[in-house]
Design an enzyme around this catalytic site. Structure first.
Site, PDB file in Angstrom:
ATOM      1  N   TYR A 172       0.839  -1.202   0.000  1.00  0.00           N
ATOM      2  CA  TYR A 172       0.000   0.000   0.000  1.00  0.00           C
ATOM      3  C   TYR A 172       0.877   1.255   0.000  1.00  0.00           C
ATOM      4  O   TYR A 172       0.571   2.233  -0.676  1.00  0.00           O
ATOM      5  CB  TYR A 172      -0.931   0.002   1.216  1.00  0.00           C
ATOM      6  CG  TYR A 172      -1.988  -1.070   1.116  1.00  0.00           C
ATOM      7  CD1 TYR A 172      -3.160  -0.844   0.404  1.00  0.00           C
ATOM      8  CD2 TYR A 172      -1.806  -2.307   1.717  1.00  0.00           C
ATOM      9  CE1 TYR A 172      -4.131  -1.829   0.300  1.00  0.00           C
ATOM     10  CE2 TYR A 172      -2.774  -3.294   1.621  1.00  0.00           C
ATOM     11  CZ  TYR A 172      -3.923  -3.055   0.912  1.00  0.00           C
ATOM     12  OH  TYR A 172      -4.873  -4.032   0.798  1.00  0.00           O
ATOM     13  N   ASN A 219     -12.679  -0.762  -5.125  1.00  0.00           N
ATOM     14  CA  ASN A 219     -12.538  -1.048  -6.551  1.00  0.00           C
ATOM     15  C   ASN A 219     -13.685  -1.953  -7.013  1.00  0.00           C
ATOM     16  O   ASN A 219     -13.846  -3.054  -6.501  1.00  0.00           O
ATOM     17  CB  ASN A 219     -11.189  -1.737  -6.791  1.00  0.00           C
ATOM     18  CG  ASN A 219     -11.055  -2.290  -8.189  1.00  0.00           C
ATOM     19  OD1 ASN A 219     -11.638  -1.782  -9.137  1.00  0.00           O
ATOM     20  ND2 ASN A 219     -10.279  -3.357  -8.313  1.00  0.00           N
ATOM     21  N   CYS A 276      -6.623  -5.079  -7.853  1.00  0.00           N
ATOM     22  CA  CYS A 276      -6.412  -4.692  -6.457  1.00  0.00           C
ATOM     23  C   CYS A 276      -5.875  -5.853  -5.625  1.00  0.00           C
ATOM     24  O   CYS A 276      -5.297  -5.640  -4.563  1.00  0.00           O
ATOM     25  CB  CYS A 276      -7.696  -4.134  -5.854  1.00  0.00           C
ATOM     26  SG  CYS A 276      -9.109  -5.213  -5.991  1.00  0.00           S
ATOM     27  N   HIS A 277      -6.013  -7.088  -6.116  1.00  0.00           N
ATOM     28  CA  HIS A 277      -5.473  -8.241  -5.397  1.00  0.00           C
ATOM     29  C   HIS A 277      -3.942  -8.236  -5.373  1.00  0.00           C
ATOM     30  O   HIS A 277      -3.340  -8.925  -4.563  1.00  0.00           O
ATOM     31  CB  HIS A 277      -5.994  -9.556  -6.003  1.00  0.00           C
ATOM     32  CG  HIS A 277      -5.589  -9.771  -7.425  1.00  0.00           C
ATOM     33  ND1 HIS A 277      -6.269  -9.190  -8.486  1.00  0.00           N
ATOM     34  CD2 HIS A 277      -4.577 -10.492  -7.974  1.00  0.00           C
ATOM     35  CE1 HIS A 277      -5.699  -9.563  -9.613  1.00  0.00           C
ATOM     36  NE2 HIS A 277      -4.660 -10.345  -9.338  1.00  0.00           N
ATOM     37  N   GLU A 307      -0.969 -16.162 -10.492  1.00  0.00           N
ATOM     38  CA  GLU A 307      -0.130 -15.223 -11.244  1.00  0.00           C
ATOM     39  C   GLU A 307       1.352 -15.387 -10.940  1.00  0.00           C
ATOM     40  O   GLU A 307       2.177 -14.696 -11.533  1.00  0.00           O
ATOM     41  CB  GLU A 307      -0.569 -13.788 -10.935  1.00  0.00           C
ATOM     42  CG  GLU A 307      -1.951 -13.459 -11.441  1.00  0.00           C
ATOM     43  CD  GLU A 307      -2.376 -12.023 -11.150  1.00  0.00           C
ATOM     44  OE1 GLU A 307      -1.623 -11.281 -10.462  1.00  0.00           O
ATOM     45  OE2 GLU A 307      -3.463 -11.653 -11.611  1.00  0.00           O
TER      46      GLU A 307
END
Length: 173
Positions: free
Chosen positions: A107, A130, A138-139, A165
């Protein structure tokens, strides 16, 4: 505003997608978070009335979402989106789109990226508001110490998405 609602099955659960009349994604959320969808729409478009019709997802969108879950982690990048929200929220959401698949930011790093290095909490609130999961990733935002922090889609999904990912922090593998 005229919106079309589509449902798409994914390995993380069924999702719902709202497209505007220009076929821009306005919302992508898991079906089990319907109440969250309603809240986000009301917050981001406070003076807007909606008409929602349901239809099958356009092939391009369905294919891109399925390709993402099949391992093509950049498959969502070309889908057109549009958001409401405040100027600050839109700034954060645009910055989220610059985090490459397979990477994460804290963040604090995201706050610094938008020129507000002390705005970690505000960035966190915007991140949590979001409305377009996956496409606006946002993950990919985690705690400064590498821990997974809140996620509107649920922590299990955040863990799954980051592992999918290849960006799950080592301490969480």
């Amino acid at each position: 505003m005229k919106l079309t609602l589509s449902h798409i099955d994914t390995p993380t659960g069924p999702m719902m997608m709202l497209l505007d009349d220009e076929k821009r994604v306005r919302l992508l959320e898991w079906v089990d978070h319907q109440a969250r969808m309603d809240r986000l729409l009301a917050r981001h478009y406070p003076k807007t009335s909606f008409s929602v019709s349901e239809e099958t997802p356009p092939e391009r969108y369905d294919q891109a979402i399925h390709a993402y879950f099949a391992g093509e982690i950049n498959a969502l990048d070309a889908l057109p989106i549009a958001f409401g929200g405040t100027v600050f929220q839109r700034t954060v959401w645009q910055a989220l789109q610059t985090i490459p698949a397979g990477r994460t930011l804290s963040y604090g790093q995201l706050a610094a990226r938008i020129g507000n290095p002390k705005g970690m909490r505000a960035v966190g609130l915007a991140n949590g508001a979001n409305p377009i999961a996956l496409i606006v990733p946002c993950h990919r935002v985690i705690g400064a110490n590498g821990t997974l922090t809140g996620y509107g889609g649920g922590m299990e999904r955040k863990h799954w998405l980051l592992r999918h990912e290849g960006s799950l922090p080592q301490n969480l593998l």
